[in-house]
Design a protein around this motif. Structure first.
Motif, mmCIF file in Angstrom:
data_model
loop_
_atom_site.group_PDB
_atom_site.id
_atom_site.type_symbol
_atom_site.label_atom_id
_atom_site.label_comp_id
_atom_site.label_asym_id
_atom_site.label_seq_id
_atom_site.Cartn_x
_atom_site.Cartn_y
_atom_site.Cartn_z
ATOM 1 N N GLN A 18 4.056 44.563 67.335
ATOM 2 C CA GLN A 18 4.938 43.756 67.932
ATOM 3 C C GLN A 18 4.458 42.459 68.322
ATOM 4 N N LEU A 19 5.068 41.255 68.368
ATOM 5 C CA LEU A 19 4.650 39.828 68.583
ATOM 6 C C LEU A 19 5.543 39.216 69.499
ATOM 7 N N SER A 20 5.070 38.716 70.590
ATOM 8 C CA SER A 20 5.704 37.704 71.572
ATOM 9 C C SER A 20 5.268 36.708 71.571
ATOM 10 N N VAL A 21 6.333 35.704 71.259
ATOM 11 C CA VAL A 21 6.011 34.147 71.005
ATOM 12 C C VAL A 21 6.888 33.242 72.189
ATOM 13 N N LYS A 22 6.221 32.368 72.668
ATOM 14 C CA LYS A 22 6.810 31.489 73.641
ATOM 15 C C LYS A 22 7.112 30.139 72.840
ATOM 16 N N GLU A 28 13.304 26.899 69.131
ATOM 17 C CA GLU A 28 14.295 27.824 69.500
ATOM 18 C C GLU A 28 15.440 27.386 68.561
ATOM 19 N N PRO A 43 13.779 38.277 64.148
ATOM 20 C CA PRO A 43 12.528 38.828 63.627
ATOM 21 C C PRO A 43 12.376 38.842 61.953
#
Length: 107
Positions: A18-22, A28, A43
């Protein structure tokens, strides 16, 4: 006979990481527009972009063969560039001369 298991079949390529990106709003928006245009979810779009990063490394233009061709033809390419610059200079000179002779507006 044994009873079959219910539910989804196991994935051939499970997505376990899993990858969380700001990201900023502009990034966006770019991602969302891409997803809408290509009818994919976020995703999948991110995985595709990451795959393209890997493809960039293997493209022909970055291959050792391409670099060798550039090195072997560097003199020819530089000569061609010089010839093109001379031709453009001559062309601009002729255009200025024509403007002067015809009384056209100055640049």
């Amino acid at each position: 006979m044994a009873a079959k298991k219910m539910g989804r079949p196991p994935s051939v390529n499970p997505k376990s990481e899993q990858l969380s990106v700001k990201m900023d709003k502009t990034t966006e928006t770019i991602l969302d527009n891409y997803c809408l245009k290509h009818n994919v979810k976020r995703p999948a779009a991110v995985r595709e972009a990451i795959s393209r990063l890997n493809e960039e490394e293997t493209r022909y233009f970055w291959s050792p063969e391409w670099r060798q061709l550039l090195e072997e033809n560097e003199t020819t390419l530089l000569k061609g560039t010089e010839d093109l610059q001379q031709t453009l200079s001559l062309l601009l000179s002729l255009i200025r001369s024509m403007k002067t002779k015809t009384g056209s507006e100055d640049e």
